[in-house]
Structure formats: C-alpha cells, structure tokens
Design a protein around this motif. Sequence first.
Motif, PDB file in Angstrom:
ATOM      1  N   THR A  25       0.834  -1.200   0.000  1.00 23.35           N
ATOM      2  CA  THR A  25       0.000   0.000   0.000  1.00 23.35           C
ATOM      3  C   THR A  25       0.871   1.253   0.000  1.00 23.35           C
ATOM      4  N   ASP A  48      -7.658  -4.952  -1.003  1.00 25.04           N
ATOM      5  CA  ASP A  48      -7.262  -5.684   0.197  1.00 25.04           C
ATOM      6  C   ASP A  48      -8.448  -5.683   1.175  1.00 25.04           C
ATOM      7  N   SER A  52      -5.879   0.174   3.715  1.00 23.81           N
ATOM      8  CA  SER A  52      -5.253   1.171   4.573  1.00 23.81           C
ATOM      9  C   SER A  52      -4.948   2.478   3.858  1.00 23.81           C
ATOM     10  N   ASP A 144      -3.674  -1.585  -5.710  1.00 29.48           N
ATOM     11  CA  ASP A 144      -3.053  -2.133  -4.510  1.00 29.48           C
ATOM     12  C   ASP A 144      -3.789  -3.436  -4.203  1.00 29.48           C
TER      13      ASP A 144
HETATM   14 MG    MG Z   1      -1.891  -2.927   2.249  1.00 25.69          MG
END
Ligand code: MG
Length: 314
Positions: A25, A48, A52, A144
């Motif tokens: 990330t 994910d 985040s 990501d």
């Molecule tokens: Mg991550």
Amino acid sequence: MGLINIAEAGVKLVMVGGKGGVGKTTCAASIALQLAMDGKRVLVISSDPTPSLSDIFEVPVGDKESRINDLYGLYGLEVSSEIVLKRWKERFGPEIYEVVSSFASVDYDFVDYIGSAPGIEEEYMLNFIMELVEGNTYDVVVWDTAPAGHTLRLLKLPELFLAHMEAATKFYMNIYSHFEKLRNTLTLKDSKRTLLEIIASWEALAERIVEFIRNRDAVKYLVVTIPEALGVRLTERMVKELEENSLTVENIIINNVIKDEDCEFHKMRKQMQGHYIQRIQAEYGDKNIVLLYLSPYEIKGLERISETAKKLFQ
Ligand SMILES: [Mg+2]
Ligand SMILES: Nc1ncnc2c1ncn2[C@@H]1O[C@H](COP(=O)(O)OP(=O)(O)O)[C@@H](O)[C@H]1O
C-alpha cells in the motif's frame, strides 16, 4: 537493474502485488501520488480486505471514488467483496436467470447460488478493474492488491470464468436432453437472444479480460518484497506463477532495506539482508529492481509519501 518503468506513456494499469505487510500500500500510494504530480489523473484502488489507503493518505477513502487531494488529480477507492459481488449480480444476474429459467423452474435466488461459488468475486474484480481502466476517467489506475495468494488465484481466473458460469447453468440444462438442439434455436423472451448468443458473450468477455491483463504496454506488474527468506521465497513463487500465466513482472521493489551500518544491530541486519538482495538481483537481472530503504519515520501524509515516491522514481 534500474528504475521502475511505470511512468512510461501508454501505461494504464499498475498492479502492485506481494505478501502482506511488505509495503504494497505504501508503494501503491507513492506511485499514484508521483503519477498525479506528473499531471496525470490517477485512481488508486485497493482490493485488500483490510485496506489502509485512508490511514496512509490521512483522508477518508471509501467504496465510492473520491478525490484524495485538491492539488493533484489523485482519487482513491477501496472496494469490498460485497460491492464486487453486487456489480457482478447486476451485470450477469438477469442473463443467468433468463438462461436457467427457460429450462427449469428456479427462482431468482439461483443467481445468488452461482454468485456464491468460489472464485466468482475474483473473476469479477478483474472485469471491474478493466472497466475502470477502459472508462477513460483516469489516465492510470494503480491497483493495490490483496496479499499474494489471493491475487495469484485471481489472475488465473479469466479462463475459468466461462467454465464456471457454464457449468452452473448446464447443470440445470442437462436435465433436458433437448439442450443441444435448443441451444442454437431457442430465443429467450426478454433479451431476444439465443442461449448460444448469451454464452458466446460470456466467452468473449473472458477472452477480453485475458487479453487486457496480458497487454504488456498497458499493464505493468510490480512485486514488492523484503530482503528476508520468506519474502524472497514468496516473490519467487509469485513471479513464477504470474509468468506461467503469460504475465510479465517487470519491476521488483525490495523494501525495508537498512541503509547505514551505524550500530551492531544494523550491521547484522544489513548483512542478513545483503544475502537476499544479492539473490534477488542475481535471479532477476532482467528486471527493474529498486531498493527502498527503511525509513525512520512512519510513511503517512502527502509529504512523506512524496519523499518515498522520489526514491522510487529517481
Ligand atoms: Mg496494504
Ligand atoms: N520503507 C519503509 N520505511 C518505514 N516504514 C515502512 C516502509 N514501507 C512500509 N512501511 C510501514 O510498514 C507497514 C506496512 O506497510 P504497508 O504498505 O501497509 O504494507 P502492505 O500493504 O504490504 O500490507 C506500514 O506501517 C508502513 O508505514
């Protein structure tokens, strides 16, 4: 060895992979910010299950595309499985139902049953990403991804996609011996298409996804790893599996590298890391390998992210 090549003209999608916790990330955010600072309109998307992006950018990023920064054309999106499945259902639900209900008396819940088959969500994720890329709202999409195993499975799936949908539908159709005859001639009442036409459209979509993810000019695969045994082993596995599926990894970032041997602790860690760095360099001499040093700071907020980006691009 060299710098990552994802800022090249024509690159539409950057896929960032690697095991959990290696800095995916952080790297995806840095790459996205750099591309946006270069004047591109960029979407950074995280699939994910424990995203985040919000923490790293220090702004809320959710399940609707939203602007991350006022200065640059940087947008973020965190997709959950529920959203992906919901879109899948909107796209395929009516077709599946139409096909199956023309042969068997099933209610609409049958669509949920197919939708819950393992793999469907990942299959559709690729379609979701492809639509974002082809939608032309963004110049580049930076993806990501979820930790390694999940993503690998995902990239193998387009070929399975059709098999999946067909198997589930045929399961019901085969009850009727007339299927093969009807397949070409039966026109469904709502869409006025034949079964064959609908199945062919699924096939065409699966092929289009495969073609899309294998387009080497438009899609760049980047693996993030750390210089430790497990990191290296998983990287080897990931690169191999991607390449067995005709997807070429051109870029590897080795993250958390110790820079200075300023104490006994760092000296020992650097030695340990050196061994794995050499191994990666020897094994992947044909790829762009970038070392990203372990920062004493938390990489959060635009300033730190852009410092990290500089290290990746210069
Ligand atoms: Mg991550
Ligand atoms: N080069 C680095 N220097 C210092 N901290 C880092 C570095 N790269 C990543 N981190 C930190 O490590 C943690 C995991 O990084 P993250 O990007 O979330 O990993 P992943 O997405 O692969 O799970 C985060 O707290 C992040 O700030």
